[in-house]
Design a protein around this motif. Structure first.
Motif, PDB file in Angstrom:
ATOM      1  N   LEU A 330      39.397  40.219  42.491  1.00  0.00           N
ATOM      2  CA  LEU A 330      40.554  40.292  43.239  1.00  0.00           C
ATOM      3  C   LEU A 330      41.538  39.890  42.091  1.00  0.00           C
ATOM      4  O   LEU A 330      42.471  38.969  42.525  1.00  0.00           O
ATOM      5  CB  LEU A 330      40.657  39.461  44.447  1.00  0.00           C
ATOM      6  N   ALA A 331      41.207  40.326  40.909  1.00  0.00           N
ATOM      7  CA  ALA A 331      42.135  39.746  39.543  1.00  0.00           C
ATOM      8  C   ALA A 331      43.676  39.940  40.130  1.00  0.00           C
ATOM      9  O   ALA A 331      44.370  39.285  39.159  1.00  0.00           O
ATOM     10  CB  ALA A 331      41.652  40.368  38.470  1.00  0.00           C
ATOM     11  N   ASP A 332      44.058  41.035  40.780  1.00  0.00           N
ATOM     12  CA  ASP A 332      45.386  41.151  40.849  1.00  0.00           C
ATOM     13  C   ASP A 332      46.051  40.351  42.176  1.00  0.00           C
ATOM     14  O   ASP A 332      47.414  40.500  42.258  1.00  0.00           O
ATOM     15  CB  ASP A 332      45.753  42.715  41.021  1.00  0.00           C
ATOM     16  N   ALA A 333      45.093  39.653  42.879  1.00  0.00           N
ATOM     17  CA  ALA A 333      46.012  38.648  43.767  1.00  0.00           C
ATOM     18  C   ALA A 333      47.105  37.957  43.232  1.00  0.00           C
ATOM     19  O   ALA A 333      46.808  37.206  42.150  1.00  0.00           O
ATOM     20  CB  ALA A 333      45.002  38.064  44.354  1.00  0.00           C
ATOM     21  N   PRO A 334      48.036  37.709  44.082  1.00  0.00           N
ATOM     22  CA  PRO A 334      49.272  36.580  43.418  1.00  0.00           C
ATOM     23  C   PRO A 334      48.828  35.154  43.474  1.00  0.00           C
ATOM     24  O   PRO A 334      47.841  34.523  44.218  1.00  0.00           O
ATOM     25  CB  PRO A 334      50.360  36.694  44.473  1.00  0.00           C
ATOM     26  N   ASP A 335      49.188  34.358  42.454  1.00  0.00           N
ATOM     27  CA  ASP A 335      49.022  33.076  42.336  1.00  0.00           C
ATOM     28  C   ASP A 335      49.896  32.314  43.302  1.00  0.00           C
ATOM     29  O   ASP A 335      51.273  32.123  43.388  1.00  0.00           O
ATOM     30  CB  ASP A 335      49.262  32.427  40.865  1.00  0.00           C
ATOM     31  N   LEU A 336      49.323  31.591  44.114  1.00  0.00           N
ATOM     32  CA  LEU A 336      49.969  30.948  45.431  1.00  0.00           C
ATOM     33  C   LEU A 336      49.780  29.538  45.193  1.00  0.00           C
ATOM     34  O   LEU A 336      50.518  28.712  46.186  1.00  0.00           O
ATOM     35  CB  LEU A 336      49.277  31.218  46.804  1.00  0.00           C
ATOM     36  N   THR A 337      49.758  28.994  44.028  1.00  0.00           N
ATOM     37  CA  THR A 337      49.572  27.532  43.571  1.00  0.00           C
ATOM     38  C   THR A 337      51.199  27.031  43.955  1.00  0.00           C
ATOM     39  O   THR A 337      51.868  27.569  43.421  1.00  0.00           O
ATOM     40  CB  THR A 337      49.214  27.133  42.380  1.00  0.00           C
TER      41      THR A 337
END
Ligand SMILES: [Fe+2]
Ligand SMILES: [Fe+2]
Length: 351
Positions: A330-337
């Motif tokens: 899922l390399a294109d999932a957004p970073d939700l940090t």
């Protein structure tokens, strides 16, 4: 010695090929990506005493094969006729307050509540407030129709107590230890009355969880929260401001009803914009990705499909084919940090 006679005419091989190709061609002609809320025409039905508008399904311009989706409107103080059907359905309340009686059990609902209508359960709905109520439904009627199992009975204003119960398998005491007896007992044991099912998810009871694909998700109808359906499930996905869900593809039919926000879905490289009230259709093995175009607010979409029955079955029948594909890890999932999700209650219509 008998000799077989070679026929040079059309064989079952050509007949079947032609028939299947025609079916695929027909369904291709009805492909669509987004049904706009403004294109859904509400029609009044005098005997049902409700208005109904078709997003997808055989009674509207976009016939389907597995799921249908419709919007319903009930006027203040009105009670619908009582009816039942062989297929099950999910209701989701857009606005207004009211109730649905399911096999005599009354379920009260408010905006954003989800109601489950088990197969063969007699049901009617009404509103108590001074405003009309509107709700969306998704059902597996098209699939049942494909199998020749779609039955709809409308009993008008007949009291529930006088209506016939759901058809069910019998297993007499002397059913026997043989295979026929085992089948009878197995099928009889599978029966459960509609009122034994979970019938409602109140919005205030939803439990949000952030998924690996990058959305916050809330189960509305799912086995894990106590539902037993024909395979229908509903989950609300929330996309953070300016964010997206990881790209993937699978078969159809999966529908996403836009509750709030504005964005677009990229389907095989083409952008399809959507906003509240629209229904996004993703199917036919296309790469798709839902993107929230609002950089201030989150977007909420309710996804409904029949994967838990149909895909489970297809996965077995087509093993070793993979029926869901996504980017590795899922390399294109957004970073939700660091992103703080809004209060789930925010935006719920007043009641
Ligand atoms: Fe119904
Ligand atoms: Fe999908």
């Amino acid at each position: 010695m008998a000799r077989s006679i070679t026929q040079t005419g059309t064989t079952h091989y050509e007949v079947q090929k032609k028939r299947r190709a025609a079916k695929v061609e027909q369904s291709r002609q009805h492909r669509t990506a987004v049904i706009r809320t403004s294109d859904v025409v509400l029609e009044d039905n005098p005997s049902r005493r409700m208005r109904r508008g078709i997003y997808l399904g055989a009674d509207g311009p976009h016939p389907t094969h597995v799921l249908d989706a419709a919007v319903h409107e009930v006027s203040p103080g009105i009670t619908s006729s009582i009816h039942r059907h062989s297929w099950d359905a999910i209701m989701w309340v857009i606005e207004g307050t009211g109730w649905t009686e399911i096999d005599g059990q009354r379920v009260e609902w408010r905006p954003w509540d989800t109601v489950y209508l088990p197969r063969w359960a007699w049901h009617r709905s009404g509103t108590d407030g001074d405003k009309p109520a509107r709700y969306l439904t998704w059902s597996v009627e098209p699939m049942y129709e494909t199998f020749g199992l779609a039955v709809l009975e409308d009993a008008g204003d007949e009291p529930f107590a006088q209506l016939p119960p759901a058809p069910r398998s019998t297993a007499p005491d002397d059913a026997g230890p043989d295979s026929y007896g085992r089948r009878m007992r197995r099928l009889a044991a599978a029966y459960s009355p509609a009122t034994a099912h979970r019938l409602i998810t109140k919005w205030e009871d939803v439990n949000p969880r952030v998924t690996k694909r990058g959305a916050r998700s809330m189960f509305l109808v799912d086995e894990t929260i106590g539902y037993r359906t024909s395979g229908l499930t509903a989950v609300m996905h929330e996309l953070g401001p300016g964010l997206w869900q990881a790209k993937h593809r699978h078969g159809g039919e999966a529908y996403l009803y836009v509750v709030s926000g504005r964005g677009h879905t990229e389907i095989d490289g083409v952008d399809h914009p959507w906003s509240a009230g629209d229904l996004v259709v993703v199917n036919h093995w296309c790469w798709h990705q839902h993107i929230n175009d609002d950089t201030e607010n989150s977007a909420r979409l309710i996804r409904v499909h029949n994967v838990d029955a149909l895909y489970d079955l297809m996965q077995i029948l087509l093993d070793p084919m993979q029926l869901i594909e996504e980017e590795p890890d899922l390399a294109d999932a957004p970073d939700l940090t660091g992103y703080r999700w809004p209060d789930p209650m925010a935006g719920r219509p007043a009641f």
